[in-house]
Scaffold this active site. Structure first.
Site, PDB file in Angstrom:
ATOM      1  N   GLY A 271       0.811  -1.225   0.000  1.00 39.81           N
ATOM      2  CA  GLY A 271       0.000   0.000   0.000  1.00 39.81           C
ATOM      3  C   GLY A 271       0.837   1.264   0.000  1.00 39.81           C
ATOM      4  O   GLY A 271       0.357   2.337   0.331  1.00 39.81           O
TER       5      GLY A 271
ATOM      6  N   ALA B  52       4.283  -6.644  -8.239  1.00 38.88           N
ATOM      7  CA  ALA B  52       5.541  -7.388  -8.132  1.00 38.88           C
ATOM      8  C   ALA B  52       5.294  -8.780  -7.555  1.00 38.88           C
ATOM      9  O   ALA B  52       5.910  -9.762  -7.992  1.00 38.88           O
ATOM     10  CB  ALA B  52       6.536  -6.617  -7.269  1.00 38.88           C
TER      11      ALA B  52
ATOM     12  N   ASP C 146       1.827   0.078 -13.611  1.00 40.83           N
ATOM     13  CA  ASP C 146       2.575  -0.657 -12.585  1.00 40.83           C
ATOM     14  C   ASP C 146       3.049  -2.011 -13.101  1.00 40.83           C
ATOM     15  O   ASP C 146       4.237  -2.346 -13.017  1.00 40.83           O
ATOM     16  CB  ASP C 146       1.701  -0.905 -11.344  1.00 40.83           C
ATOM     17  CG  ASP C 146       1.631   0.305 -10.444  1.00 40.83           C
ATOM     18  OD1 ASP C 146       1.918   1.407 -10.925  1.00 40.83           O
ATOM     19  OD2 ASP C 146       1.281   0.139  -9.260  1.00 40.83           O
TER      20      ASP C 146
END
Ligand code: PMV
Length: 316
Positions: A105, A113, A154
């Site tokens: 977070g 990941a 991301d």
């Protein structure tokens, strides 16, 4: 044939363009190798199934149990289920152990990941390599489950583990870093779920499309200017672009008192620019530092309550 395997995935930082990237503007992100998820796979006895050990929290999950208690969307189970479905394979007899140094977070890409490392180690153990595009698409599926409508930045920067110039829905674009530069990444210690800030920005956009649309467009210009500066080695231009990007993120309501204090502390201690990075309200700020100034800036950040400061060089 199942074999022992190892895989890793780095964290990431968004240099420019978070939030606006969800609405079609470009963003620049780089991997952060100082924090990582490591995964190891060991063949297990016949019939024992797939077991996932989360070493950091001392918990063990069994893939089989997830089917029974409907915890399929568990962050450790779901990436593996997607990969096995893709391969049309049933549960292998395998024990996967994961360990992570990426704070959860914190806007450093812990979820993406984790998914990338789990999927990679499973594919390696099964000796079933898949193209990176496919791994990226699978990790994006996981991101969607946890974040609602992620842009995909991301998973892309983490799966490709290289700097990316990312535009939602478009093929990967890399770019040249012609001069290395140093960043400090300071953790506010506050965990802030990205789907909340992304949802709030969307609501703001719905309520005030002209004003917020203009903010997104200006962020897009900043990202393009930053890319040009990085490609031409004009690192001295990045600081003011970071400051302006941060001010626009504040206008989007995703800064916080703590993030403001951390950015101010970095700038007062000599940083050339500072901004929040990622979803905001908590998570991390990044500060651009001359190599000789990193210690004093890091000290100032800690004094303002940074839970952790990582120094990283974005290399040419
Ligand atoms: O997950 P975070 O905190 O790194 O934020 C991701 C970046 C956002 O632009 C806020 C969301 C997205 O999907 O791009």
């Amino acid at each position: 044939m199942i074999r022992a395997a190892h895989a890793a995935a780095p964290g990431k930082i968004i240099l420019f363009g978070e939030h606006a990237v969800v609405h079609g503007q470009p963003a620049i992100a780089v991997p952060l190798a100082a924090v990582q998820v490591q995964a190891r796979a060991d063949p297990a006895s016949a019939g024992s199934g797939l077991t996932i050990r989360a070493a950091d929290i001392g918990r063990v999950f069994r893939f089989r149990d997830a089917a029974e208690n409907h915890s399929f969307y568990n962050a450790l189970i779901y990436p593996l289920r997607l990969a096995l479905d893709w391969l049309h394979q049933s549960e292998p007899d395998l024990t996967i152990t994961v360990q992570s140094t990426i704070p959860i977070g914190g806007g450093l890409g812990s979820g993406a990941a984790l998914a990338a490392a789990l999927i990679r180690v499973l594919l390696a153990a099964l000796d079933s390599p898949l193209p990176r595009e496919t791994v990226n698409a699978l990790v994006y599926e996981v991101e969607k489950r946890h974040h609602g409508s992620p842009s995909g930045v991301d998973n892309t920067v983490i799966v490709y583990a290289q700097p990316v110039y990312f535009v939602r829905g478009q093929p990967l674009e890399t770019f040249e870093i012609s001069r290395s530069f140093t960043l400090l990444v300071a953790d506010s210690g506050i965990s802030s779920p990205t789907h909340i800030t992304v949802g709030d920005v969307r609501q703001l956009y719905d309520a005030e499309p002209d004003r917020v649309g203009a903010i997104f467009a200006r962020i897009g210009e900043i990202v393009r200017a930053a890319r040009a500066a990085i490609e031409s080695g004009k690192i001295e231009l990045l600081g003011s672009l970071m400051n302006e990007n941060h001010a626009l993120l504040r206008d989007l309501t995703v800064s916080s008192d703590k993030l403001e204090r951390l950015c101010r502390a970095a700038l007062d201690a000599g940083a050339q620019g500072a901004k929040l990075s990622g979803g905001g309200r908590g998570g991390n700020i990044i500060a651009l530092a001359e190599p000789g100034q990193t210690d004093q800036i890091a000290a100032a950040l800690r004094q303002q309550g940074a839970a952790r400061v990582i120094e990283t060089v974005v290399r040419s």
